[in-house]
Scaffold this motif. Structure first.
Motif, short mmCIF file in Angstrom:
data_model
loop_
_atom_site.label_atom_id
_atom_site.label_comp_id
_atom_site.label_asym_id
_atom_site.label_seq_id
_atom_site.Cartn_x
_atom_site.Cartn_y
_atom_site.Cartn_z
N ASP A 1 0.72 -1.33 -0.10
CA ASP A 1 -0.05 0.00 0.06
C ASP A 1 0.80 1.44 0.12
O ASP A 1 0.38 2.44 -0.59
N GLY B 1 3.67 1.49 -1.51
CA GLY B 1 4.41 1.75 -2.75
C GLY B 1 3.92 2.86 -3.81
O GLY B 1 2.74 3.04 -3.66
N MET B 2 4.81 3.47 -4.39
CA MET B 2 4.64 4.35 -5.34
C MET B 2 4.13 3.67 -6.86
O MET B 2 4.89 3.63 -7.39
N LEU B 3 3.07 3.41 -7.19
CA LEU B 3 2.58 2.70 -8.31
C LEU B 3 3.12 3.36 -9.64
O LEU B 3 3.17 2.56 -10.47
N VAL B 4 3.39 4.56 -9.49
CA VAL B 4 3.89 5.14 -10.86
C VAL B 4 5.00 4.47 -11.26
O VAL B 4 5.40 4.43 -12.46
N PHE B 5 5.96 4.02 -10.41
CA PHE B 5 7.23 3.51 -10.80
C PHE B 5 6.99 2.11 -11.42
O PHE B 5 8.02 1.63 -12.20
N LEU C 1 4.57 1.80 -13.74
CA LEU C 1 3.91 2.08 -14.93
C LEU C 1 5.12 2.77 -15.73
O LEU C 1 6.11 2.97 -15.31
N ILE D 1 11.54 8.05 -15.36
CA ILE D 1 12.07 8.66 -14.28
C ILE D 1 13.13 7.98 -13.78
O ILE D 1 14.45 8.47 -13.41
N TYR E 1 17.39 9.08 -13.39
CA TYR E 1 18.12 9.30 -12.39
C TYR E 1 19.39 8.17 -12.28
O TYR E 1 20.60 8.73 -11.60
N TRP F 1 2.59 11.35 5.13
CA TRP F 1 4.03 11.03 4.36
C TRP F 1 3.75 11.14 3.02
O TRP F 1 4.60 11.29 1.97
N ILE G 1 6.29 13.11 0.24
CA ILE G 1 6.53 12.52 -1.00
C ILE G 1 6.34 13.43 -2.12
O ILE G 1 7.19 13.61 -3.17
N GLY H 1 12.24 18.34 -6.31
CA GLY H 1 13.47 17.33 -6.70
C GLY H 1 13.26 17.06 -8.10
O GLY H 1 14.10 17.25 -8.94
N ILE H 2 12.13 16.42 -8.61
CA ILE H 2 12.07 15.90 -9.91
C ILE H 2 11.74 17.01 -10.87
O ILE H 2 12.15 17.43 -11.66
N SER I 1 16.12 18.96 -10.63
CA SER I 1 16.74 18.10 -11.66
C SER I 1 16.93 18.76 -12.83
O SER I 1 17.93 18.56 -13.60
N PHE J 1 2.13 13.15 -10.26
CA PHE J 1 2.90 12.03 -9.68
C PHE J 1 2.00 11.28 -8.52
O PHE J 1 1.94 10.15 -8.66
N ILE K 1 -1.05 9.26 -9.77
CA ILE K 1 -0.93 7.93 -10.60
C ILE K 1 -0.49 7.09 -9.62
O ILE K 1 -0.86 6.01 -9.53
N SER K 2 0.31 7.75 -8.45
CA SER K 2 0.89 6.55 -7.62
C SER K 2 -0.16 6.06 -6.55
O SER K 2 -0.03 5.03 -6.10
N PHE K 3 -0.71 6.89 -6.00
CA PHE K 3 -1.72 6.64 -4.90
C PHE K 3 -3.21 7.11 -5.30
O PHE K 3 -3.70 7.77 -4.73
N PRO K 4 -3.69 6.37 -6.26
CA PRO K 4 -5.18 6.65 -6.86
C PRO K 4 -6.22 6.71 -5.78
O PRO K 4 -7.03 7.66 -5.81
#
Lengths: 195, 341
Positions: free
Chosen positions: A165, A167-171, A173, A179, A183, B96, B100, B107-108, B112, B130, B133-136
């Motif tokens: 839960d 985790g950053m889902l975007v990684f 995809l 990204i 890096y 948190w 992020i 940062g990004i 960058s 970001f 998409i990461s935490f829908p």
């Protein structure tokens, strides 16, 4: 010394992913987990080594004008072998890599090494070159896959590090692949500058 | 600026600076901040403070330890990014996740590329997309305004389930895809005057249209932004949705609804007008704005997301270098060549 150089240049100095930026399609497409990256990398390494050997052996028989189609035929043979072996013995990996296995045929690295190295050197040097390049590619894909899997789903090689839960889902995809790769390349370029 | 400086022209400096403009935008965002605190209570305060603090701290750390140049956290740009990011997040988002988002934004999105002035994409929106998409799940859990206010005053709401609700746009999207008649959906939605004052579920800062317009007027009067980008975005959204409404009145919501919901006003006034990521010429700004308007409506009506302003702005950010290359204002004294027969 020279043979060692043929082998070792693929890992760092001329690493296909981090330095030459070749083979970006499988690099970005299949590295959603470490195991996928490793599987893809090893499959490519096998094809690269075998096709390099065969092309180095038959290079004098191939007319110059049809050398690219001839290389493709040789490469496609080994890709078919890999595909069938993987389907038989590693069906789950075969499922998750899917279309990217047949796409090894047109991987820039395989064709690039055939054209740039194997068609000009003897079989032993070509084998070492293919092995080094292939394992360097496998290393790069595994590193990228490990990062993406860890950040995206909290696992490394399917071992849970933190709950999914968080985790950053975007990684997992496609945007995350760009990204993470960006890096990693920045980090490696920085290391090269200071080394 | 009393001292005389020996330099090439121009010799008169208005005293305009990055700092002045950044703090100008922050002042203009204060009414919307007040509205979000009023409607969403302590949650909005927590989200805003976390986001602003995290952005400033990350900017300082990156500048000091990674880029090794002089930290410039007091120019207000990091604080502004943090504020805009907070405005794009649902209140009561776990802290948190906000941190992020701030790290990604600074940062990004910004550092960058080399820091302020070099980033091709709006940093706050990079952070927001970001996270989306990461935490829908977390990013689309919207507290409804009034009940979370009751919560703030210590009254426990009777129906706990109602502490979170869908945004008007997602209600509309779901209704249309389930084939419910538009009139029925409309009854579930807040009225237009409620929307105007921000009485709806949504991100912290994008709800209250009145407060955002007030801030926008301040920016225009202080000449921090020009009218071109906001007007072209809003105009395009209005024209596009009016046309759709005329073609199929049962299926599509009207222009007023589209204007007042989601992030159109926040995006048009505060996000798209960011100096770094918008075109330089006025003609280019109009093209930029029209592009954002069209993409926003396309995503909202035909796309899979209920809201598309942040995606639209990021997509058009990518076109800015191209726009700047082809739309160049005529130079002073330039003679247009006439074709010879």
């Amino acid at each position: 010394m020279n043979q060692w150089n043929n082998f070792s240049k693929g890992f760092f100095k001329e690493n296909a992913v981090f330095t030459l930026l070749l083979g970006m399609c499988p690099t970005l497409g299949v590295t959603s987990s470490a195991i996928n990256g490793l599987g893809m990398g090893l499959a490519t390494a096998f094809v690269l080594t075998m096709s390099n050997i065969v092309i180095a052996l038959i290079k004098d028989l191939i007319p110059d004008k049809v050398r690219i189609p001839s290389f493709i035929v040789v490469i496609a043979t080994f890709v078919t072998i890999v595909e069938m072996l993987m389907q038989a013995y590693l069906p789950s990996l075969f499922e998750s890599l899917g279309l990217f296995i047949p796409l090894i045929v047109v991987n820039c690295i395989v064709l690039g090494r055939a054209e740039a190295f194997a068609s000009k050197n003897n079989a032993i040097s070509s084998m070492l070159d293919g092995l080094g390049m292939g394992l360097g590619f496998a290393m790069a894909l595994t590193i990228l896959g490990t990062f993406r899997e860890f950040l995206g789903s909290g696992k490394i090689f399917n071992m849970t590090i933190f709950p999914e839960d968080y985790g950053m889902l975007v990684f997992v995809l496609a945007p995350g692949a760009f990204i993470a790769l960006g890096y990693l390349i920045a980090f490696i370029n920085n290391m090269k500058k200071t080394a | 600026m009393n001292t005389l400086t020996v330099s090439p022209s121009p010799h008169v400096h208005s005293g305009d600076s990055v700092k002045k403009n950044m703090y100008g935008v922050i002042i203009a965002l204060l009414p919307a901040l007040a509205a979000s605190i009023f409607y969403f209570g302590i949650g909005a305060v927590v989200v805003t403070i976390t986001s602003v603090l995290a952005c400033v701290v990350f900017e300082y750390l990156i500048q000091k330890y990674l880029l090794k140049n002089k930290p410039s956290i007091f120019d207000g740009s990091a604080a502004l990014t943090g504020l805009l990011l907070a405005f794009n997040l649902p209140t009561y988002l776990p802290i948190w996740i906000i941190i992020i988002g701030s790290l990604v934004a600074i940062g990004i999105g910004k550092m960058s590329f080399g820091g302020l002035g070099n980033n091709p994409f709006n940093p706050a929106l990079v952070g927001r997309v970001f996270l989306l998409i990461s935490f829908p799940v977390q990013m689309t859990t919207w507290p409804t305004p009034i009940i979370s206010r009751l919560h703030y005053f210590g009254i426990t709401p009777e129906i706990l389930d109602a502490t979170t609700g869908a945004t008007p746009l997602s209600i509309l999207k779901e209704g249309v895809s389930n084939g419910v008649a538009n009139a029925e959906i409309m009854q579930q939605l807040p009225s237009l005057s409620e929307l105007f004052f921000g009485l709806m579920g949504g991100s912290a800062g994008e709800s209250a249209a009145a407060a955002l317009i007030l801030g926008g007027l301040y920016l225009l009067i202080k000449k921090i932004i020009t009218w071109h980008i906001p007007v072209s975005i809003i105009g395009t959204v209005v024209i596009f949705t009016t046309l759709l409404k005329l073609i199929h009145p049962d299926l599509y919501a009207g222009p007023a609804f589209h204007l007042l919901t989601g992030g159109v006003l926040l995006g048009a006034i505060f996000m798209a007008t960011d100096y770094v990521t918008s075109p330089m010429s006025h003609k280019g700004m109009l093209i930029f704005g029209i592009g954002i308007g069209v993409i926003t409506v396309l995503i909202r009506i035909f796309g899979s997301f209920p809201e598309g302003v942040s995606f639209a702005i990021l997509i058009m950010n990518g076109f800015v270098p191209l726009i700047d290359k082809y739309i160049k204002p005529k130079r002073f004294g330039e003679v247009i060549k006439t074709q010879k027969a």
